[in-house]
Design a protein around this motif. Structure first.
Motif, PDB file in Angstrom:
ATOM      1  N   GLU A  22       2.928 -13.122   2.012  1.00 52.74           N
ATOM      2  CA  GLU A  22       1.834 -14.090   2.129  1.00 52.74           C
ATOM      3  C   GLU A  22       1.527 -14.393   3.597  1.00 52.74           C
ATOM      4  OE1 GLU A  22       3.163 -17.370  -0.217  1.00 52.74           O
ATOM      5  OE2 GLU A  22       2.713 -16.361  -2.105  1.00 52.74           O
ATOM      6  N   ALA A  23       2.550 -14.440   4.426  1.00 49.15           N
ATOM      7  CA  ALA A  23       2.349 -14.735   5.849  1.00 49.15           C
ATOM      8  C   ALA A  23       1.590 -13.614   6.560  1.00 49.15           C
ATOM      9  CB  ALA A  23       3.696 -14.959   6.530  1.00 49.15           C
ATOM     10  N   MET A  24       1.688 -12.393   6.072  1.00 47.29           N
ATOM     11  CA  MET A  24       1.028 -11.255   6.722  1.00 47.29           C
ATOM     12  C   MET A  24      -0.392 -11.004   6.220  1.00 47.29           C
ATOM     13  SD  MET A  24       3.131 -10.345   8.967  1.00 47.29           S
ATOM     14  CE  MET A  24       2.333  -8.873   9.540  1.00 47.29           C
ATOM     15  N   GLN A  25      -0.837 -11.704   5.192  1.00 47.67           N
ATOM     16  CA  GLN A  25      -2.165 -11.446   4.626  1.00 47.67           C
ATOM     17  C   GLN A  25      -3.268 -11.616   5.659  1.00 47.67           C
ATOM     18  OE1 GLN A  25      -2.535 -13.822   1.094  1.00 47.67           O
ATOM     19  NE2 GLN A  25      -1.584 -12.251  -0.171  1.00 47.67           N
ATOM     20  N   GLY A  26      -3.170 -12.616   6.495  1.00 50.61           N
ATOM     21  CA  GLY A  26      -4.189 -12.822   7.517  1.00 50.61           C
ATOM     22  C   GLY A  26      -4.256 -11.666   8.505  1.00 50.61           C
ATOM     23  N   PHE A  27      -3.111 -11.131   8.878  1.00 49.17           N
ATOM     24  CA  PHE A  27      -3.046 -10.019   9.837  1.00 49.17           C
ATOM     25  C   PHE A  27      -3.726  -8.766   9.285  1.00 49.17           C
ATOM     26  CE2 PHE A  27      -0.731  -6.343  11.633  1.00 49.17           C
ATOM     27  CZ  PHE A  27      -1.031  -6.528  12.972  1.00 49.17           C
ATOM     28  N   TYR A  28      -3.545  -8.500   8.007  1.00 49.91           N
ATOM     29  CA  TYR A  28      -4.099  -7.288   7.407  1.00 49.91           C
ATOM     30  C   TYR A  28      -5.452  -7.508   6.733  1.00 49.91           C
ATOM     31  CZ  TYR A  28       0.437  -5.173   8.230  1.00 49.91           C
ATOM     32  OH  TYR A  28       1.559  -4.670   8.824  1.00 49.91           O
ATOM     33  N   ALA A  29      -5.959  -8.715   6.713  1.00 54.07           N
ATOM     34  CA  ALA A  29      -7.168  -9.045   5.966  1.00 54.07           C
ATOM     35  C   ALA A  29      -8.389  -8.235   6.388  1.00 54.07           C
ATOM     36  CB  ALA A  29      -7.473 -10.534   6.080  1.00 54.07           C
ATOM     37  N   ASP A  30      -8.555  -7.981   7.674  1.00 54.05           N
ATOM     38  CA  ASP A  30      -9.753  -7.272   8.133  1.00 54.05           C
ATOM     39  C   ASP A  30      -9.518  -5.778   8.366  1.00 54.05           C
ATOM     40  OD1 ASP A  30      -8.220  -7.222  10.408  1.00 54.05           O
ATOM     41  OD2 ASP A  30      -9.620  -8.341  11.646  1.00 54.05           O
ATOM     42  N   ASP A  31      -8.392  -5.265   7.933  1.00 57.09           N
ATOM     43  CA  ASP A  31      -8.002  -3.854   8.065  1.00 57.09           C
ATOM     44  C   ASP A  31      -7.650  -3.448   9.484  1.00 57.09           C
ATOM     45  OD1 ASP A  31      -8.078  -3.307   5.362  1.00 57.09           O
ATOM     46  OD2 ASP A  31     -10.164  -2.652   5.404  1.00 57.09           O
ATOM     47  N   TRP A  32      -7.856  -4.281  10.483  1.00 55.57           N
ATOM     48  CA  TRP A  32      -7.437  -3.941  11.845  1.00 55.57           C
ATOM     49  C   TRP A  32      -5.923  -4.035  11.977  1.00 55.57           C
ATOM     50  CZ3 TRP A  32      -9.890  -1.404  15.458  1.00 55.57           C
ATOM     51  CH2 TRP A  32     -11.273  -1.350  15.403  1.00 55.57           C
ATOM     52  N   GLY A  33      -5.301  -4.838  11.154  1.00 57.05           N
ATOM     53  CA  GLY A  33      -3.849  -4.967  11.190  1.00 57.05           C
ATOM     54  C   GLY A  33      -3.147  -3.633  10.996  1.00 57.05           C
ATOM     55  N   TRP A  34      -3.710  -2.788  10.115  1.00 54.95           N
ATOM     56  CA  TRP A  34      -3.107  -1.476   9.878  1.00 54.95           C
ATOM     57  C   TRP A  34      -3.157  -0.622  11.138  1.00 54.95           C
ATOM     58  CZ3 TRP A  34      -0.238  -1.438   5.826  1.00 54.95           C
ATOM     59  CH2 TRP A  34      -0.576  -2.190   4.729  1.00 54.95           C
ATOM     60  N   LEU A  35      -4.189  -0.789  11.945  1.00 53.48           N
ATOM     61  CA  LEU A  35      -4.312  -0.007  13.177  1.00 53.48           C
ATOM     62  C   LEU A  35      -3.447  -0.574  14.301  1.00 53.48           C
ATOM     63  CD1 LEU A  35      -8.175   0.510  13.097  1.00 53.48           C
ATOM     64  CD2 LEU A  35      -6.400   2.128  12.393  1.00 53.48           C
ATOM     65  N   GLU A  36      -3.208  -1.876  14.273  1.00 58.91           N
ATOM     66  CA  GLU A  36      -2.444  -2.540  15.323  1.00 58.91           C
ATOM     67  C   GLU A  36      -0.962  -2.677  14.981  1.00 58.91           C
ATOM     68  OE1 GLU A  36      -4.455  -6.233  15.954  1.00 58.91           O
ATOM     69  OE2 GLU A  36      -6.283  -5.268  16.627  1.00 58.91           O
ATOM     70  N   GLU A  37      -0.595  -2.284  13.798  1.00 64.30           N
ATOM     71  CA  GLU A  37       0.778  -2.443  13.338  1.00 64.30           C
ATOM     72  C   GLU A  37       1.748  -1.656  14.228  1.00 64.30           C
ATOM     73  OE1 GLU A  37       2.615  -2.449   8.968  1.00 64.30           O
ATOM     74  OE2 GLU A  37       1.704  -0.565   9.528  1.00 64.30           O
ATOM     75  N   GLN A  38       2.870  -2.258  14.539  1.00 64.46           N
ATOM     76  CA  GLN A  38       3.916  -1.613  15.332  1.00 64.46           C
ATOM     77  C   GLN A  38       5.172  -1.475  14.469  1.00 64.46           C
ATOM     78  OE1 GLN A  38       3.613  -0.572  18.652  1.00 64.46           O
ATOM     79  NE2 GLN A  38       1.455  -1.020  18.300  1.00 64.46           N
TER      80      GLN A  38
END
Length: 53
Positions: free
Chosen positions: A5-21
């Motif tokens: 649930e805490a990560m939903q905001g990070f991945y919400a716009d699909d940029w999170g998948w590109l910025e993921e480390q």
């Protein structure tokens, strides 16, 4: 659940998948998912547990 649930905001716009480390310990999880995907036989149901399938 809390972490997901805490990560939903990070991945919400699909940029999170590109910025993921990822880090070295993520490798075990990734390899397990690849193996499970390659060898999948479906989802276990109650009928399987009871010996009906």
């Amino acid at each position: 659940m809390w972490a997901r649930e805490a990560m939903q905001g990070f991945y919400a716009d699909d940029w999170g998948w590109l910025e993921e480390q990822l880090f070295e310990q993520d490798r075990n999880l990734l390899e397990w998912r690849r193996l499970a995907s390659r060898c999948q036989r479906g989802i276990q149901t109650l009928a399987h547990v009871q010996g009906g399938a």
